[in-house]
Enzyme design. Structure first.
Site, PDB file in Angstrom:
ATOM      1  N   ASP A   8       0.880  -1.158   0.000  1.00 25.57           N
ATOM      2  CA  ASP A   8       0.000   0.000   0.000  1.00 25.57           C
ATOM      3  C   ASP A   8       0.926   1.219   0.000  1.00 25.57           C
ATOM      4  O   ASP A   8       2.129   1.087   0.275  1.00 25.57           O
ATOM      5  CB  ASP A   8      -0.862  -0.032   1.263  1.00 25.57           C
ATOM      6  CG  ASP A   8      -1.641   1.245   1.469  1.00 25.57           C
ATOM      7  OD1 ASP A   8      -2.349   1.688   0.545  1.00 25.57           O
ATOM      8  OD2 ASP A   8      -1.532   1.828   2.574  1.00 25.57           O
ATOM      9  N   ASP A  10      -0.161   5.172   0.972  1.00 26.52           N
ATOM     10  CA  ASP A  10      -0.445   6.130   2.044  1.00 26.52           C
ATOM     11  C   ASP A  10      -0.514   5.442   3.398  1.00 26.52           C
ATOM     12  O   ASP A  10      -1.334   4.545   3.620  1.00 26.52           O
ATOM     13  CB  ASP A  10      -1.775   6.845   1.764  1.00 26.52           C
ATOM     14  CG  ASP A  10      -1.682   7.788   0.591  1.00 26.52           C
ATOM     15  OD1 ASP A  10      -1.073   8.853   0.741  1.00 26.52           O
ATOM     16  OD2 ASP A  10      -2.214   7.444  -0.486  1.00 26.52           O
TER      17      ASP A  10
END
Length: 226
Positions: A8, A10
């Site tokens: 991922d 953020d």
């Protein structure tokens, strides 16, 4: 043995999420409105369809503000706070180790590519990822599994041979629904969110043994209890 790592962005590679919350909270306070983490958590790791922090003061609180000015001020405050942020501990080490081990490396993010690319370039991380899938590439973002399913399809790796690295409940739910192993490492803000029965593995990748993870990914399968 795992064949791919999918990150991922953020909150996982770079903690952009805590500064967003702090920026919104500061601007809300100017209007004497408290932005709770419970409210804001609805848009962490996903889209703004459940809670839109740019619109809430207008639509729910009835406060007359200029949308463009408010958005601009939030972004300015976020940019100021981001000056204090660096790549989360263990990320670069894991990327280097994965590259050296010949693993496929991908990135799956609910954000837009135009948001992610400048950060990856600035941090000199872009070259590590052979596949980057974002909100631009799917109809539904996390917690829907589409981003992960599309990423493993492009990499040509079965879900069971891939490990997702996540920081939020929405991200973990997405990876789990797609059938991936998932290492869950909350950041400064997501550590306070409700993960339900989803296993959390530490504060950062610095708490995880790369060799242990790659050789025994089943030991890190984050899944809700049946």
């Amino acid at each position: 043995m795992a064949k791919a790592l999918i990150f991922d962005f953020d909150g996982t590679i770079l903690d952009t999420e805590t500064p967003w919350y702090e920026a919104f909270r500061a601007l809300y306070a100017e209007h004497k409105v408290e932005l709770t983490l419970e409210q804001y958590s609805q848009c962490i790791g996903t889209s703004l369809h459940l809670f839109n922090p740019y619109e809430y003061l207008i639509t729910d609180c009835g406060i007359a503000i200029d949308r463009d000015v408010f958005r601009s001020r939030v972004h300015e405050k976020h940019a100021e706070l981001m000056k204090q942020e660096t790549v989360r501990p263990g990320v670069i080490s894991f990327l280097e180790s994965a590259k050296a081990a010949g693993l496929r490396i991908g990135l799956a993010s609910s954000s837009r590519l135009e948001w992610i690319t400048p950060y990856l370039d600035k941090l000199e991380l872009t070259s590590y990822f052979e596949c980057i899938q974002t909100a631009d590439h799917v109809k539904l973002v996390k917690p829907d599994p589409s981003l992960y399913l599309q990423t493993i399809s492009i990499l040509g790796i079965p879900a069971g041979d891939a490990i997702a690295i996540e920081d939020s409940p929405n991200g973990a739910k997405s990876a789990i629904a797609a059938g991936l192993h998932c290492v869950v490492l909350p950041n400064k803000i997501t550590q306070y969110l409700d993960f339900g029965n989803i296993t959390q593995h530490g504060q950062s990748l610095a708490d995880i043994s790369f060799e242990h993870l790659i050789n025994d990914p089943s030991g890190f399968l984050a899944k809700p209890a049946v």
